[in-house]
Design a protein around this motif. Sequence first.
Motif, PDB file in Angstrom:
ATOM      1  N   MET A  89     -20.319  -4.787 -81.492  1.00 24.05           N
ATOM      2  CA  MET A  89     -19.075  -4.617 -80.746  1.00 24.05           C
ATOM      3  C   MET A  89     -18.821  -5.804 -79.812  1.00 24.05           C
ATOM      4  N   TRP A  90     -19.880  -6.335 -79.233  1.00 25.11           N
ATOM      5  CA  TRP A  90     -19.736  -7.548 -78.408  1.00 25.11           C
ATOM      6  C   TRP A  90     -19.206  -8.704 -79.254  1.00 25.11           C
ATOM      7  N   LEU A  91     -19.741  -8.850 -80.463  1.00 25.42           N
ATOM      8  CA  LEU A  91     -19.325  -9.936 -81.350  1.00 25.42           C
ATOM      9  C   LEU A  91     -17.865  -9.778 -81.767  1.00 25.42           C
ATOM     10  N   ILE A  92     -17.469  -8.569 -82.134  1.00 29.10           N
ATOM     11  CA  ILE A  92     -16.091  -8.312 -82.592  1.00 29.10           C
ATOM     12  C   ILE A  92     -15.082  -8.567 -81.473  1.00 29.10           C
ATOM     13  N   THR A  93     -15.387  -8.065 -80.281  1.00 28.50           N
ATOM     14  CA  THR A  93     -14.426  -8.206 -79.180  1.00 28.50           C
ATOM     15  C   THR A  93     -14.421  -9.614 -78.585  1.00 28.50           C
ATOM     16  N   SER A  94     -15.565 -10.269 -78.553  1.00 24.81           N
ATOM     17  CA  SER A  94     -15.610 -11.623 -77.982  1.00 24.81           C
ATOM     18  C   SER A  94     -14.886 -12.631 -78.869  1.00 24.81           C
ATOM     19  N   THR A  95     -14.828 -12.361 -80.182  1.00 21.99           N
ATOM     20  CA  THR A  95     -14.089 -13.235 -81.104  1.00 21.99           C
ATOM     21  C   THR A  95     -12.651 -12.763 -81.292  1.00 21.99           C
ATOM     22  N   LYS A  96     -12.278 -11.667 -80.597  1.00 24.82           N
ATOM     23  CA  LYS A  96     -10.937 -11.074 -80.669  1.00 24.82           C
ATOM     24  C   LYS A  96     -10.573 -10.607 -82.077  1.00 24.82           C
ATOM     25  N   PHE A  97     -11.577 -10.315 -82.874  1.00 24.48           N
ATOM     26  CA  PHE A  97     -11.337  -9.821 -84.238  1.00 24.48           C
ATOM     27  C   PHE A  97     -10.708  -8.429 -84.195  1.00 24.48           C
ATOM     28  N   ASP A  98     -11.036  -7.663 -83.159  1.00 26.63           N
ATOM     29  CA  ASP A  98     -10.465  -6.319 -83.026  1.00 26.63           C
ATOM     30  C   ASP A  98      -8.944  -6.382 -82.846  1.00 26.63           C
ATOM     31  N   LYS A  99      -8.476  -7.380 -82.102  1.00 29.71           N
ATOM     32  CA  LYS A  99      -7.036  -7.527 -81.871  1.00 29.71           C
ATOM     33  C   LYS A  99      -6.309  -7.913 -83.155  1.00 29.71           C
ATOM     34  N   LEU A 100      -6.956  -8.704 -84.000  1.00 33.20           N
ATOM     35  CA  LEU A 100      -6.367  -9.094 -85.279  1.00 33.20           C
ATOM     36  C   LEU A 100      -6.223  -7.877 -86.189  1.00 33.20           C
ATOM     37  N   ILE A 101      -7.248  -7.029 -86.216  1.00 28.48           N
ATOM     38  CA  ILE A 101      -7.209  -5.823 -87.045  1.00 28.48           C
ATOM     39  C   ILE A 101      -6.069  -4.920 -86.600  1.00 28.48           C
ATOM     40  N   VAL A 102      -5.955  -4.718 -85.296  1.00 32.42           N
ATOM     41  CA  VAL A 102      -4.907  -3.861 -84.750  1.00 32.42           C
ATOM     42  C   VAL A 102      -3.525  -4.419 -85.085  1.00 32.42           C
ATOM     43  N   LYS A 103      -3.374  -5.739 -84.988  1.00 32.99           N
ATOM     44  CA  LYS A 103      -2.081  -6.375 -85.235  1.00 32.99           C
ATOM     45  C   LYS A 103      -1.654  -6.251 -86.688  1.00 32.99           C
ATOM     46  N   LEU A 104      -2.602  -6.387 -87.610  1.00 33.66           N
ATOM     47  CA  LEU A 104      -2.279  -6.371 -89.034  1.00 33.66           C
ATOM     48  C   LEU A 104      -2.130  -4.957 -89.590  1.00 33.66           C
ATOM     49  N   ALA A 105      -2.790  -3.991 -88.975  1.00 35.91           N
ATOM     50  CA  ALA A 105      -2.736  -2.619 -89.486  1.00 35.91           C
ATOM     51  C   ALA A 105      -1.447  -1.944 -89.050  1.00 35.91           C
ATOM     52  N   GLY A 106      -0.994  -0.987 -89.830  1.00 34.34           N
ATOM     53  CA  GLY A 106       0.215  -0.229 -89.492  1.00 34.34           C
ATOM     54  C   GLY A 106      -0.140   1.099 -88.853  1.00 34.34           C
ATOM     55  N   GLU A 107       0.754   1.602 -88.003  1.00 36.43           N
ATOM     56  CA  GLU A 107       0.497   2.888 -87.348  1.00 36.43           C
ATOM     57  C   GLU A 107       0.820   4.062 -88.267  1.00 36.43           C
ATOM     58  N   ASP A 108       1.770   3.885 -89.209  1.00 36.29           N
ATOM     59  CA  ASP A 108       2.071   4.937 -90.168  1.00 36.29           C
ATOM     60  C   ASP A 108       0.931   5.012 -91.170  1.00 36.29           C
ATOM     61  N   LYS A 109       0.128   6.053 -91.085  1.00 35.25           N
ATOM     62  CA  LYS A 109      -1.051   6.150 -91.939  1.00 35.25           C
ATOM     63  C   LYS A 109      -0.644   6.224 -93.406  1.00 35.25           C
ATOM     64  N   GLY A 110      -1.304   5.385 -94.229  1.00 35.65           N
ATOM     65  CA  GLY A 110      -1.040   5.396 -95.653  1.00 35.65           C
ATOM     66  C   GLY A 110       0.329   4.883 -96.036  1.00 35.65           C
ATOM     67  N   GLY A 111       1.072   4.335 -95.080  1.00 34.01           N
ATOM     68  CA  GLY A 111       2.410   3.863 -95.369  1.00 34.01           C
ATOM     69  C   GLY A 111       3.414   4.977 -95.606  1.00 34.01           C
ATOM     70  N   LEU A 112       3.042   6.201 -95.246  1.00 30.38           N
ATOM     71  CA  LEU A 112       3.941   7.336 -95.463  1.00 30.38           C
ATOM     72  C   LEU A 112       5.025   7.366 -94.389  1.00 30.38           C
ATOM     73  N   PRO A 113       6.292   7.340 -94.770  1.00 29.75           N
ATOM     74  CA  PRO A 113       7.360   7.428 -93.772  1.00 29.75           C
ATOM     75  C   PRO A 113       7.545   8.862 -93.303  1.00 29.75           C
TER      76      PRO A 113
END
Length: 439
Positions: free
Chosen positions: A400-424
């Motif tokens: 978790m230190w590695l993921i957050t220190s490289t800001k990889f978590d922010k990239l995942i959040v940015k690229l992922a969608g909030e609508d689960k499965g793309g269901l409208p």
Amino acid sequence: MPLKVLIIGAGICGPAMATLLRRTDPGHSVTIVERYPEIRHNGLQIDLRAWGIPIMQRLGLLEKVKQVAVKENGIALINSKGKMSAVLGVNDSGSGAQSFTSEYEVMRGDLVNILYEASMKDSDVSATGKGDGAPNPRDEDAPGIRYRFNISVTGMAQDEKGVDVTFTDGTTRRYDLVVGADGQWSKTRRMMFGEEIGNDMFKRLHVHIAYYTVKREPGDDDLARIYYAGNGRSIFRRTGDRPFTQVVLMVGTTSEEIKREIERQPVERQRATFERLFTGAGWEMDGRFLKGLRESTDFYADSLGQVKAPHAVKGRIALLGDAGHCASAITGMGTTVSLIGAYTLAGELARHNGDVPLALQAYDANVKPYITESQKLMFGVPGILTLKSSWAIALFHFIMWLITSTKFDKLIVKLAGEDKGGLPLPSYPELKLAPVTQS
């Protein structure tokens, strides 16, 4: 076509369903029964995510949610001395996926109150039965919404045209539709399918959880914290901008003895079990948290699991929310499941204009994809929340230190969608709700 509807349970699902019904057709007569003496204003911090957000917007209630939202800035992973190794922030950008801390964090009691007040505002009938649960005979068949407290259902018998329901006060009344919104241990579900089958639909995750509040102290800020104590135990502390601090204890175990001591047991027995399990856990547990555990007046404990009902309807009886589709607290989707279920059921009833059996069949089929998405567990969950060995905990801290220190978590959040499965969000113009707008 106006319907006479009984809703069992006045949590999130019940008032939401009642509001949707009345806004669709003011002629509906809706009765909500609740075994507690009043609306329960307690409960832990919950999330509003995915389809739940536009549904609340369409109901005109999203701004009210924002007004009572808990101001939490993320969650920190800490060690026994309180030192942080990683911090996951909140995504409040309006795009991408929400993180552990939702953009719409709200106390359960606040959300229930918003929905309850909305249901009463839309009604011509006041709440009744706050004392002994006795109904006002003049109200029982009138259009509008009425609440009956201190009362529950003891039996149901249905035919092709309706359901005869017997209550704890000995009275029997007939309804066009009965909706069970009475939680993961739903009595309605057990009445529909039988005690054994109804209970077996609850699939345990072998995790037990306890919740209570303690007095806020100066060090309690807007950053939540999680501490792994080993042996499958974890401790969460959440305060935000509240005058109190929430404590959540979680333990992962397959022990049948612990299950029997926690599931549907008296509070004092549950409290004693968690005290035994968490004594000596470290961090703040052996001081203020253990003291708070013993003295709390809002202690609540239960097992975590998911309800996997092959069908959520039978004749003219339907299950809603946790009663038929519990996603479990660890998915963060429980509130959204309640809202998408109520929205879909009300939509199908409006679309089929009084044909209750056909509407319920459509509801059962059309809500399934949303439930399937909501019940999906992230990789490693729930085990990652209840790590057992010291080496596993140390490894998790490092990752978790590695993921957050490289800001990889922010990239995942940015690229992922909030609508689960793309269901409208399903489209139900028959509900006559406000359109979804960009916030």
